[in-house]
Design a protein around this motif. Structure first.
Motif, PDB file in Angstrom:
ATOM      1  N   VAL A  30      51.958  53.723  27.486  1.00  0.00           N
ATOM      2  CA  VAL A  30      52.500  52.423  27.894  1.00  0.00           C
ATOM      3  C   VAL A  30      52.515  52.310  29.415  1.00  0.00           C
ATOM      4  O   VAL A  30      52.222  51.246  29.964  1.00  0.00           O
ATOM      5  N   ALA A  31      52.806  53.391  30.091  1.00  0.00           N
ATOM      6  CA  ALA A  31      52.825  53.374  31.555  1.00  0.00           C
ATOM      7  C   ALA A  31      51.437  53.118  32.136  1.00  0.00           C
ATOM      8  O   ALA A  31      51.307  52.456  33.171  1.00  0.00           O
ATOM      9  N   ARG A  32      50.398  53.583  31.459  1.00  0.00           N
ATOM     10  CA  ARG A  32      49.031  53.433  31.957  1.00  0.00           C
ATOM     11  C   ARG A  32      48.339  52.171  31.470  1.00  0.00           C
ATOM     12  O   ARG A  32      47.439  51.669  32.127  1.00  0.00           O
ATOM     13  N   CYS A  33      48.728  51.674  30.297  1.00  0.00           N
ATOM     14  CA  CYS A  33      47.969  50.604  29.637  1.00  0.00           C
ATOM     15  C   CYS A  33      48.675  49.248  29.792  1.00  0.00           C
ATOM     16  O   CYS A  33      49.727  49.008  29.183  1.00  0.00           O
ATOM     17  N   THR A  34      48.082  48.379  30.586  1.00  0.00           N
ATOM     18  CA  THR A  34      48.655  47.053  30.814  1.00  0.00           C
ATOM     19  C   THR A  34      48.761  46.259  29.515  1.00  0.00           C
ATOM     20  O   THR A  34      49.767  45.589  29.270  1.00  0.00           O
ATOM     21  N   GLY A  35      47.748  46.338  28.666  1.00  0.00           N
ATOM     22  CA  GLY A  35      47.753  45.591  27.406  1.00  0.00           C
ATOM     23  C   GLY A  35      48.904  46.003  26.499  1.00  0.00           C
ATOM     24  O   GLY A  35      49.597  45.143  25.930  1.00  0.00           O
ATOM     25  N   CYS A  36      49.120  47.274  26.358  1.00  0.00           N
ATOM     26  CA  CYS A  36      50.214  47.756  25.507  1.00  0.00           C
ATOM     27  C   CYS A  36      51.569  47.494  26.145  1.00  0.00           C
ATOM     28  O   CYS A  36      52.541  47.194  25.454  1.00  0.00           O
ATOM     29  N   ARG A  37      51.633  47.574  27.469  1.00  0.00           N
ATOM     30  CA  ARG A  37      52.883  47.274  28.161  1.00  0.00           C
ATOM     31  C   ARG A  37      53.260  45.805  27.951  1.00  0.00           C
ATOM     32  O   ARG A  37      54.399  45.479  27.641  1.00  0.00           O
ATOM     33  N   ASP A  38      52.277  44.910  28.064  1.00  0.00           N
ATOM     34  CA  ASP A  38      52.524  43.479  27.816  1.00  0.00           C
ATOM     35  C   ASP A  38      52.892  43.237  26.355  1.00  0.00           C
ATOM     36  O   ASP A  38      53.791  42.451  26.055  1.00  0.00           O
ATOM     37  N   TRP A  39      52.183  43.893  25.438  1.00  0.00           N
ATOM     38  CA  TRP A  39      52.475  43.759  24.001  1.00  0.00           C
ATOM     39  C   TRP A  39      53.911  44.188  23.721  1.00  0.00           C
ATOM     40  O   TRP A  39      54.646  43.501  23.006  1.00  0.00           O
ATOM     41  N   LEU A  40      54.320  45.304  24.304  1.00  0.00           N
ATOM     42  CA  LEU A  40      55.674  45.816  24.090  1.00  0.00           C
ATOM     43  C   LEU A  40      56.718  44.839  24.634  1.00  0.00           C
ATOM     44  O   LEU A  40      57.722  44.573  23.977  1.00  0.00           O
ATOM     45  N   ALA A  41      56.471  44.283  25.801  1.00  0.00           N
ATOM     46  CA  ALA A  41      57.417  43.322  26.383  1.00  0.00           C
ATOM     47  C   ALA A  41      57.556  42.096  25.478  1.00  0.00           C
ATOM     48  O   ALA A  41      58.679  41.618  25.240  1.00  0.00           O
ATOM     49  N   ARG A  42      56.444  41.589  24.949  1.00  0.00           N
ATOM     50  CA  ARG A  42      56.499  40.436  24.040  1.00  0.00           C
ATOM     51  C   ARG A  42      57.229  40.799  22.749  1.00  0.00           C
ATOM     52  O   ARG A  42      58.045  40.025  22.243  1.00  0.00           O
ATOM     53  N   ALA A  43      56.959  41.970  22.225  1.00  0.00           N
ATOM     54  CA  ALA A  43      57.610  42.412  20.987  1.00  0.00           C
ATOM     55  C   ALA A  43      59.116  42.568  21.200  1.00  0.00           C
ATOM     56  O   ALA A  43      59.912  42.202  20.333  1.00  0.00           O
ATOM     57  N   GLN A  44      59.509  43.083  22.341  1.00  0.00           N
ATOM     58  CA  GLN A  44      60.938  43.245  22.636  1.00  0.00           C
ATOM     59  C   GLN A  44      61.622  41.884  22.774  1.00  0.00           C
ATOM     60  O   GLN A  44      62.735  41.699  22.280  1.00  0.00           O
ATOM     61  N   ARG A  45      60.944  40.918  23.429  1.00  0.00           N
ATOM     62  CA  ARG A  45      61.520  39.576  23.547  1.00  0.00           C
ATOM     63  C   ARG A  45      61.670  38.930  22.177  1.00  0.00           C
ATOM     64  O   ARG A  45      62.711  38.339  21.868  1.00  0.00           O
ATOM     65  N   LEU A  46      60.639  39.040  21.347  1.00  0.00           N
ATOM     66  CA  LEU A  46      60.691  38.453  20.010  1.00  0.00           C
ATOM     67  C   LEU A  46      61.799  39.103  19.190  1.00  0.00           C
ATOM     68  O   LEU A  46      62.566  38.419  18.513  1.00  0.00           O
ATOM     69  N   ARG A  47      61.912  40.399  19.259  1.00  0.00           N
ATOM     70  CA  ARG A  47      62.960  41.109  18.521  1.00  0.00           C
ATOM     71  C   ARG A  47      64.341  40.628  18.957  1.00  0.00           C
ATOM     72  O   ARG A  47      65.220  40.375  18.130  1.00  0.00           O
ATOM     73  N   ALA A  48      64.536  40.450  20.260  1.00  0.00           N
ATOM     74  CA  ALA A  48      65.820  39.968  20.767  1.00  0.00           C
ATOM     75  C   ALA A  48      66.094  38.544  20.289  1.00  0.00           C
ATOM     76  O   ALA A  48      67.215  38.219  19.901  1.00  0.00           O
ATOM     77  N   GLN A  49      65.064  37.695  20.283  1.00  0.00           N
ATOM     78  CA  GLN A  49      65.240  36.320  19.819  1.00  0.00           C
ATOM     79  C   GLN A  49      65.603  36.286  18.343  1.00  0.00           C
ATOM     80  O   GLN A  49      66.472  35.520  17.938  1.00  0.00           O
ATOM     81  N   VAL A  50      64.950  37.086  17.559  1.00  0.00           N
ATOM     82  CA  VAL A  50      65.225  37.114  16.124  1.00  0.00           C
ATOM     83  C   VAL A  50      66.643  37.624  15.874  1.00  0.00           C
ATOM     84  O   VAL A  50      67.376  37.073  15.057  1.00  0.00           O
TER      85      VAL A  50
END
Length: 83
Positions: A30-50
């Motif tokens: 996650v520290a190296r991969c921008t795509g996975c870091r962005d995916w994780l941030a979106r997933a965390q936001r969605l989880r918080a919203q739900v």
């Protein structure tokens, strides 16, 4: 290993399940991969919203209109015959 496998592991981690990967390896990716870091941030936001009930979804008014169009009202009664 492909990003899809890391994202599956990240999803499991978010759900409190075993990720199937060593945590250090997952964190390094996650520290190296921008795509996975962005995916994780979106997933965390969605989880918080739900969890807080703020996720976008149909409004009660929209749901009521849909039920009427489908032939039911909010009490479950059928509307009068065809128009």
């Amino acid at each position: 290993m492909r990003c899809a496998q890391f994202r599956t592991a990240l999803s499991a981690r978010l759900d409190g399940e075993p990720s199937g990967l060593p945590e250090v390896r997952l964190d390094k990716h996650v520290a190296r991969c921008t795509g996975c870091r962005d995916w994780l941030a979106r997933a965390q936001r969605l989880r918080a919203q739900v969890r807080t009930g703020t996720a976008d979804g149909p409004s009660p008014e929209w749901s009521a209109r849909l039920l009427v169009r489908l032939g039911e009202d909010r009490t479950g009664e059928q509307p009068p015959g065809p128009r």
